[in-house]
Design a protein around this motif. Sequence first.
Motif, PDB file in Angstrom:
ATOM      1  N   ARG A  51      51.427  37.606  34.064  1.00 60.36           N
ATOM      2  CA  ARG A  51      51.985  38.613  33.158  1.00 60.36           C
ATOM      3  C   ARG A  51      51.060  38.887  31.977  1.00 60.36           C
ATOM      4  O   ARG A  51      51.086  39.963  31.382  1.00 60.36           O
ATOM      5  CB  ARG A  51      53.352  38.166  32.629  1.00 60.36           C
ATOM      6  N   ALA A  52      50.222  37.913  31.632  1.00 64.66           N
ATOM      7  CA  ALA A  52      49.319  38.078  30.491  1.00 64.66           C
ATOM      8  C   ALA A  52      48.076  38.889  30.832  1.00 64.66           C
ATOM      9  O   ALA A  52      47.296  39.236  29.940  1.00 64.66           O
ATOM     10  CB  ALA A  52      48.908  36.709  29.957  1.00 64.66           C
ATOM     11  N   ASP A  54      45.208  46.921  34.594  1.00 60.27           N
ATOM     12  CA  ASP A  54      46.252  47.712  35.245  1.00 60.27           C
ATOM     13  C   ASP A  54      46.534  47.179  36.643  1.00 60.27           C
ATOM     14  O   ASP A  54      47.677  47.180  37.101  1.00 60.27           O
ATOM     15  CB  ASP A  54      45.827  49.186  35.325  1.00 60.27           C
ATOM     16  N   GLN A  55      45.481  46.751  37.337  1.00 64.65           N
ATOM     17  CA  GLN A  55      45.614  46.152  38.658  1.00 64.65           C
ATOM     18  C   GLN A  55      44.850  44.828  38.654  1.00 64.65           C
ATOM     19  O   GLN A  55      43.691  44.782  38.237  1.00 64.65           O
ATOM     20  CB  GLN A  55      45.063  47.075  39.745  1.00 64.65           C
ATOM     21  N   THR A  56      45.495  43.785  39.129  1.00 65.43           N
ATOM     22  CA  THR A  56      44.950  42.423  39.020  1.00 65.43           C
ATOM     23  C   THR A  56      45.013  41.726  40.364  1.00 65.43           C
ATOM     24  O   THR A  56      45.988  41.863  41.106  1.00 65.43           O
ATOM     25  CB  THR A  56      45.760  41.607  37.998  1.00 65.43           C
ATOM     26  N   ILE A  57      43.976  40.955  40.665  1.00 64.28           N
ATOM     27  CA  ILE A  57      44.024  39.963  41.739  1.00 64.28           C
ATOM     28  C   ILE A  57      43.984  38.589  41.087  1.00 64.28           C
ATOM     29  O   ILE A  57      43.112  38.327  40.246  1.00 64.28           O
ATOM     30  CB  ILE A  57      42.852  40.113  42.723  1.00 64.28           C
ATOM     31  N   PHE A  58      44.917  37.719  41.441  1.00 64.27           N
ATOM     32  CA  PHE A  58      44.907  36.324  40.991  1.00 64.27           C
ATOM     33  C   PHE A  58      44.411  35.451  42.130  1.00 64.27           C
ATOM     34  O   PHE A  58      44.883  35.557  43.269  1.00 64.27           O
ATOM     35  CB  PHE A  58      46.301  35.861  40.578  1.00 64.27           C
ATOM     36  N   LEU A  59      43.461  34.562  41.809  1.00 66.76           N
ATOM     37  CA  LEU A  59      42.948  33.605  42.788  1.00 66.76           C
ATOM     38  C   LEU A  59      43.071  32.190  42.243  1.00 66.76           C
ATOM     39  O   LEU A  59      42.729  31.941  41.080  1.00 66.76           O
ATOM     40  CB  LEU A  59      41.472  33.884  43.098  1.00 66.76           C
ATOM     41  N   ILE A  70      52.530  46.999  35.654  1.00 67.12           N
ATOM     42  CA  ILE A  70      53.865  47.543  35.396  1.00 67.12           C
ATOM     43  C   ILE A  70      54.877  47.114  36.458  1.00 67.12           C
ATOM     44  O   ILE A  70      56.030  47.531  36.411  1.00 67.12           O
ATOM     45  CB  ILE A  70      53.818  49.079  35.330  1.00 67.12           C
ATOM     46  N   SER A  71      54.470  46.267  37.406  1.00 69.42           N
ATOM     47  CA  SER A  71      55.384  45.871  38.477  1.00 69.42           C
ATOM     48  C   SER A  71      56.606  45.147  37.925  1.00 69.42           C
ATOM     49  O   SER A  71      56.477  44.202  37.127  1.00 69.42           O
ATOM     50  CB  SER A  71      54.668  44.952  39.472  1.00 69.42           C
ATOM     51  N   ARG A  97      40.702  47.459  36.778  1.00 63.96           N
ATOM     52  CA  ARG A  97      40.920  46.455  37.807  1.00 63.96           C
ATOM     53  C   ARG A  97      40.160  45.193  37.446  1.00 63.96           C
ATOM     54  O   ARG A  97      39.051  45.274  36.898  1.00 63.96           O
ATOM     55  CB  ARG A  97      40.429  46.968  39.170  1.00 63.96           C
ATOM     56  N   GLY A  98      40.725  44.050  37.749  1.00 63.71           N
ATOM     57  CA  GLY A  98      40.035  42.804  37.444  1.00 63.71           C
ATOM     58  C   GLY A  98      40.607  41.639  38.225  1.00 63.71           C
ATOM     59  O   GLY A  98      41.672  41.730  38.845  1.00 63.71           O
TER      60      GLY A  98
END
Length: 273
Positions: free
Chosen positions: A84-85, A89-94, A166-167, A3-4
């Motif tokens: 996408r880059a 596996d799990q991402t939060i974008f801020l 993988i979404s 996660r990141g």
Amino acid sequence: MTRGIIYMLSGVRYAELLCVSLASLRRHWHGPVVVFVTDADCEAAVRRIYLHKDCELGVDILQFDKAAAARKKGNYCTKPSVCRASKFDQTIFLDADTVVVAPIDELFTAPFTVTRFDAWQTQGRIMRSRISEWQGTSPAVDKLVAASLERSLPAINTGVLAFERISPVLPLWERLTLAGSHLPLTDELAMQLLTANGDLGIRVLQDEWNWSPKYSQSPLERAKIVHWHGRSMFRKPQAEAIWRPYLDAAIADNAGGLADWAGQYDDAVKRML
């Protein structure tokens, strides 16, 4: 499962806002953070934050496609590709002009999560006009436009997102954003159209996850993430008053060495100080 958190800095005048956002994030999240940069000036600014050790913000820096960022409306076209880059596996974008005011782990609990913009909705005058501009892009997009306008759906803002690598939404969002690159707010409206496709299972959270000092009608006390929607927002006294304590705290902690360079990139911060 990794996660990141990821950010994108595409415009060095957002450097101070990014540093303040990182400092606020580190009060609630101690995992990995990556900042994607789109030019040499942005990279130098983030490296300045990264190399300063008085306050350990602990970010990694990744150079992103400069050619894509240089296109007309490049920032809006680049965000889906940056997402996408992500290697998590799990991402939060801020967005860089956010501050985190509460734990945000709940954002990781769905395959794809977006946040609504205040109480705006697709049948409102502004959103209906923006969505209608996509009519004629392609037969498939026309169906999404019709689905978006036939009933009242929440308006979406892409300043706060969470997703699994993988979404299937990610490649669809990237392609649709590029298809609408000639239109305003292309990444945001592309996501708006995709949200109307119920088969994609996109979760929509309320605006406490993307609370606007200008537009949100819910109380600030409910906010988990505050979003200023651009540097121009800081010309509003109310918005500046909410952000100023986070700036002062980051300077007091010398987060990323901010005490030494606050106001160097952003004229509004220079004026505040």
